[in-house]
Enzyme design. Structure first.
Site, PDB file in Angstrom:
ATOM      1  N   TYR A  34     -20.662  -6.634  -6.888  1.00 11.01           N
ATOM      2  CA  TYR A  34     -21.223  -7.337  -5.831  1.00 11.01           C
ATOM      3  C   TYR A  34     -22.097  -6.658  -5.156  1.00 11.01           C
ATOM      4  CZ  TYR A  34     -16.526  -9.259  -6.632  1.00 11.01           C
ATOM      5  OH  TYR A  34     -15.266  -9.701  -7.319  1.00 11.01           O
ATOM      6  N   PRO A  40     -17.486 -18.628  -5.174  1.00 15.01           N
ATOM      7  CA  PRO A  40     -17.027 -19.800  -5.773  1.00 15.01           C
ATOM      8  C   PRO A  40     -16.926 -20.894  -4.754  1.00 15.01           C
ATOM      9  CG  PRO A  40     -15.453 -18.103  -6.253  1.00 15.01           C
ATOM     10  CD  PRO A  40     -16.397 -17.400  -5.284  1.00 15.01           C
ATOM     11  N   HIS A  90     -17.423 -13.099  -2.351  1.00 15.27           N
ATOM     12  CA  HIS A  90     -16.353 -12.778  -3.437  1.00 15.27           C
ATOM     13  C   HIS A  90     -15.961 -11.131  -3.320  1.00 15.27           C
ATOM     14  CE1 HIS A  90     -13.988 -13.015  -6.816  1.00 15.27           C
ATOM     15  NE2 HIS A  90     -14.570 -14.059  -7.404  1.00 15.27           N
ATOM     16  N   GLN A 105       7.250 -27.227 -24.748  1.00 10.46           N
ATOM     17  CA  GLN A 105       7.199 -26.504 -25.801  1.00 10.46           C
ATOM     18  C   GLN A 105       7.410 -24.974 -25.978  1.00 10.46           C
ATOM     19  OE1 GLN A 105       6.038 -28.492 -28.714  1.00 10.46           O
ATOM     20  NE2 GLN A 105       6.486 -30.216 -27.246  1.00 10.46           N
ATOM     21  N   LYS A 106       7.797 -24.484 -24.873  1.00 12.56           N
ATOM     22  CA  LYS A 106       8.228 -23.257 -24.727  1.00 12.56           C
ATOM     23  C   LYS A 106       6.958 -22.097 -25.158  1.00 12.56           C
ATOM     24  CE  LYS A 106      12.811 -23.866 -24.387  1.00 12.56           C
ATOM     25  NZ  LYS A 106      12.634 -25.044 -23.768  1.00 12.56           N
ATOM     26  N   SER A 165       3.340 -20.570 -22.983  1.00 13.06           N
ATOM     27  CA  SER A 165       2.393 -20.369 -21.645  1.00 13.06           C
ATOM     28  C   SER A 165       1.424 -21.329 -21.190  1.00 13.06           C
ATOM     29  CB  SER A 165       2.188 -18.899 -21.639  1.00 13.06           C
ATOM     30  OG  SER A 165       0.760 -18.888 -20.827  1.00 13.06           O
ATOM     31  N   PRO A 166       1.504 -22.223 -20.154  1.00  9.54           N
ATOM     32  CA  PRO A 166       0.391 -23.152 -20.016  1.00  9.54           C
ATOM     33  C   PRO A 166      -1.005 -22.506 -19.754  1.00  9.54           C
ATOM     34  CG  PRO A 166       2.463 -23.372 -18.650  1.00  9.54           C
ATOM     35  CD  PRO A 166       2.644 -22.289 -19.275  1.00  9.54           C
ATOM     36  N   ASP A 167      -0.868 -21.302 -19.271  1.00  5.35           N
ATOM     37  CA  ASP A 167      -2.414 -20.723 -19.295  1.00  5.35           C
ATOM     38  C   ASP A 167      -2.754 -20.358 -20.370  1.00  5.35           C
ATOM     39  OD1 ASP A 167      -4.380 -19.413 -17.391  1.00  5.35           O
ATOM     40  OD2 ASP A 167      -3.919 -17.757 -18.730  1.00  5.35           O
ATOM     41  N   SER A 177      -5.082 -10.676 -12.854  1.00  6.29           N
ATOM     42  CA  SER A 177      -4.756 -10.065 -11.542  1.00  6.29           C
ATOM     43  C   SER A 177      -4.220  -8.575 -12.069  1.00  6.29           C
ATOM     44  CB  SER A 177      -3.892 -10.682 -10.699  1.00  6.29           C
ATOM     45  OG  SER A 177      -3.648  -9.966  -9.425  1.00  6.29           O
ATOM     46  N   THR A 236      -9.215  -6.980 -10.377  1.00  6.95           N
ATOM     47  CA  THR A 236      -8.974  -7.815 -11.634  1.00  6.95           C
ATOM     48  C   THR A 236      -9.398  -7.153 -12.798  1.00  6.95           C
ATOM     49  OG1 THR A 236     -11.274  -8.755 -11.710  1.00  6.95           O
ATOM     50  CG2 THR A 236      -9.621 -10.358 -10.794  1.00  6.95           C
ATOM     51  N   SER A 296     -11.368 -18.725 -15.126  1.00 13.92           N
ATOM     52  CA  SER A 296     -10.196 -18.294 -14.360  1.00 13.92           C
ATOM     53  C   SER A 296      -9.300 -19.609 -13.808  1.00 13.92           C
ATOM     54  CB  SER A 296     -10.942 -18.080 -12.970  1.00 13.92           C
ATOM     55  OG  SER A 296     -10.173 -17.205 -12.110  1.00 13.92           O
ATOM     56  N   GLN A 297      -8.052 -19.097 -13.988  1.00 11.05           N
ATOM     57  CA  GLN A 297      -6.946 -20.087 -13.455  1.00 11.05           C
ATOM     58  C   GLN A 297      -6.703 -19.780 -11.817  1.00 11.05           C
ATOM     59  OE1 GLN A 297      -2.248 -20.571 -13.259  1.00 11.05           O
ATOM     60  NE2 GLN A 297      -2.927 -20.103 -15.192  1.00 11.05           N
TER      61      GLN A 297
END
Ligand code: COA
Length: 624
Positions: free
Chosen positions: A107, A120, A341, A422-423, A425-427, A453, A462, A551-552
């Protein structure tokens, strides 16, 4: 979001001038497990090198890969162990061996504008109002919600956040209200006025018509103003600020050295210095915007308002992008925030935001505080030098803003519910959809950054999740090959998802590679040791050139975050996966002829998600 750490940024490591923000008494519920959190480890050298080779494999030819293996061997048998020993020594002396370095490198050292490149934007669900009265009602409820939340920060009663079962470091929460970045030549300064210090801030900054106001939000009894008192304060602002002020906020979109020079000039005047300090010391900035020009894509237009303010002809002069949190409330129901940030990642900001948005919809209020002090317009005396710098800032801001292409959209076919059914991970499912979307157009895999994280460690920030893997490439190639059956595609997709999830679990538990490599490179620099060949190698650099930066940032509300790409020929993807839909913010640069417009890349992502659902669903059917 990704930080593209380049050669130039590993240049100055001198101490940051900043107020130490380690709370003097970490005794509240919020910090109940803080001291027991583990320290961020230095990973074993061999583990990092092996994992690096694994992530490099899909990106380079066989010959380049053999060369990389040799460089890793040389490093392991050469200067590597010495650097590792010195890094371990540093880790023994610091709460977190990385955190000060990271604050500088990621930064404060960076000389590019913060806007688009680092800050962001977040778009909230559209407010149900379309005039000044509605704008002030909304803004006063929003600030009341913020003050309600601030009580929990001040009293350290916020519940400790968890990732899965692991408690997380809460320091970012403690610092998000009342921190600010200050432009300085070559390295910015970061200041923070946390609640446990004497004389903590009791005002916010409100910007209206480019005029800056110091607005007290506590009464003489030190109690927060209630909603109707806050609305009264905002009405004062609107009355006093009817004439447009100079667009000083444009400075905060500038290249940092230009801004630092103008700032030095401004500070020669005592009135300016006091006004600037008032903004820096405030709890947050609240921007009350004029209506937007009509737009065919209302959400994307509002997204631009949050990310950069739409330039000198829009709202960019009505901003202070150096402030950690800046709320924006338009007159047409568009509302959101922008954040600087240095202080924090998205999740603490989004938690605070969700609290404020919940609060807006509640009917409750608290008793009035005593003796409210009237808002004061901050005065600025602009010398001709400063005026000239402001003209340049206007030109640069307009160039910066006009180059960004943004698309904000909601994918409505399904949300986390489908991958969960569907078992998987969504991410990891979404990350592979982004890989597929990119591959469909560009026909090659590239270095991909996802923020993971590491707040399960003290003062953690991160780590990079390298989302592009041999497995993801095998999957994306198969998806483009009509000869491959759906069953086989589904199998490869599951493998790619598992591989991503494994990398995620490693990264968040201190077994990532990018922060470790950074630490070794900075150790070399600090000890005047020549940068090892490995770190100068073209393929090493290629593997961490983040053409896909992702990024989620999950939120309870239907809000969505977005940011710019981190390299000229890259894309930025941010998403908020909800149970039944996924909100996306996608960006690219208009001036780059290799990348697609953000709307077209968004279409590819949506189609990839649909196609992936199809192959997984059909494979389940065929196995029944
Ligand atoms: N089967 C069924 N459900 C599953 C599953 C599986 N195999 N794997 C995961 N799920 C569920 C989880 O239990 C969770 O359920 P919930 O919605 O009830 O909470 C949900 O799916 C989401 O899990 P997943 O998609 O795997 O993601 P995550 O929540 O573990 O998040 C990261 C992954 C990388 C985003 C997270 O670890 C992280 O680091 N977040 C911070 C990122 C950050 O700092 N961003 C900001 C930068 S500015």
């Amino acid at each position: 979001m990704a930080r593209q750490i380049g050669k130039n940024s590993i240049s100055s490591l001198s101490a940051v001038t900043m107020t130490s923000t380690q709370p003097q008494k970490l005794k509240g519920r919020m910090f109940s497990v803080q001291a027991a959190l583990p320290k961020f480890p230095v990973a074993p050298l061999k583990q990092t090198l092996d994992k690096y080779l694994q992530t490099l494999r899909p990106l380079v030819s066989d010959q380049e890969f053999e060369q990389a293996k040799k460089l890793c061997e040389d490093f392991k048998n050469g200067v590597g162990p010495e650097l590792q020993a010195k890094l371990i020594e540093r880790a023994g002396k610091h709460t977190n061996w990385l955190s000060d370095w990271w604050r500088n490198i990621a930064y404060l050292d960076v000389r590019e504008p913060c806007v688009i490149n680092s800050n962001p934007g977040v778009l909230f669900p559209r407010g149900n109002f379309n005039d000044l009265e509605g704008q002030l009602n909304y803004a006063s409820r929003l600030i009341a919600g913020l003050l309600d939340y601030k009580v929990m920060i001040d009293e350290q009663t916020l519940p400790v956040e968890h990732l899965g079962k692991s408690p997380l470091c809460m320091m970012q929460y403690y610092q998000v209200l009342s921190a600010c970045r200050i432009p300085r030549v070559n390295k910015d300064e970061w200041v923070c006025f946390p609640p446990d210090r004497p004389n903590p801030p009791r005002h916010i900054t409100v910007v209206y018509n480019n005029n800056f106001f110091e607005v007290p939000v506590y009464g003489s009894d030190n109690k927060p103003l209630n909603t109707s008192q806050l609305k009264g304060q905002l009405e004062h602002v609107v009355k006093q600020g009817s004439k447009q002020g100079p667009p000083l906020g444009l400075f905060t979109l500038e290249y940092r050295n230009n801004w630092a020079n103008a700032y030095q000039n401004m500070c020669k005047d005592e009135t300016n210095r006091r006004s600037l300090e008032s903004i820096q010391r405030s709890i947050v900035v609240l921007c009350l915007d004029q209506p937007n020009p009509s737009s065919t894509d209302l959400r994307t237009g509002s997204g631009q308002q949050m990310l950069h303010g739409a330039g000198s002809g829009g709202h960019s002069g009505n901003r202070w992008f150096d402030k950690t949190i800046q709320f924006v409330v338009g007159q047409d129901g568009s509302c959101g925030l922008n954040y600087e940030h240095t202080t924090a990642e998205g999740p603490p900001i989004v938690q605070l935001m969700d609290h404020c948005l919940d609060y807006i919809n509640k009917g409750s209020d608290w008793p009035a505080a005593d003796q409210v002090t009237t808002p004061k317009m901050l005065q600025f005396n602009l010398s001709s030098d400063v005026e000239n710098s402001l003209n340049l800032a206007k030109e640069n801001a307009d160039k910066l803003v006009s180059d960004l292409d943004l698309k904000v959209f909601t994918f409505e076919d399904f949300g986390k519910d489908f991958p969960k059914s569907q078992k998987v991970s969504p991410d990891s499912f979404i990350q592979n959809a982004i890989q597929l979307a990119y591959y469909r157009h560009h026909k090659r895999p590239v270095g991909t950054y996802e923020s993971g994280s590491i707040r399960m460690f003290q003062l953690g920030r991160t780590e990079t999740i390298r989302s592009c893997s041999s497995e993801s490439v095998a999957f994306t190639r198969a998806m483009l090959d009509p000869a491959v059956s759906d069953g086989r595609k589904a199998e490869l997709l599951r493998r790619a998802i598992d591989s991503h999830k494994q990398y995620t679990n490693d990264a968040i538990s201190g077994k990532g590679i990018d922060r470790h490599f950074l630490g070794l490179a900075l150790t070399a620099q600090e000890h005047n040791i020549e940068l090892p060949k490995l770190f100068k190698n073209r393929n090493f650099i290629f593997s961490k050139t983040w053409r896909i930066s992702t990024s989620q940032v999950p939120a309870k509300s239907e809000s969505v975050m977005f940011f710019g790409p981190v390299v000229p020929d890259g894309y930025g993807f941010c998403y908020n996966p909800q149970e039944k839909c996924i909100l996306f913010g996608v960006s690219s640069f208009k001036s780059n002829d290799k990348t697609l417009p953000a709307a077209e890349m968004s279409e590819l992502v949506a189609n990839s998600l649909r196609d992936m659902k199809k192959v997984l669903s059909s494979s389940v059917k065929s196995s029944l």
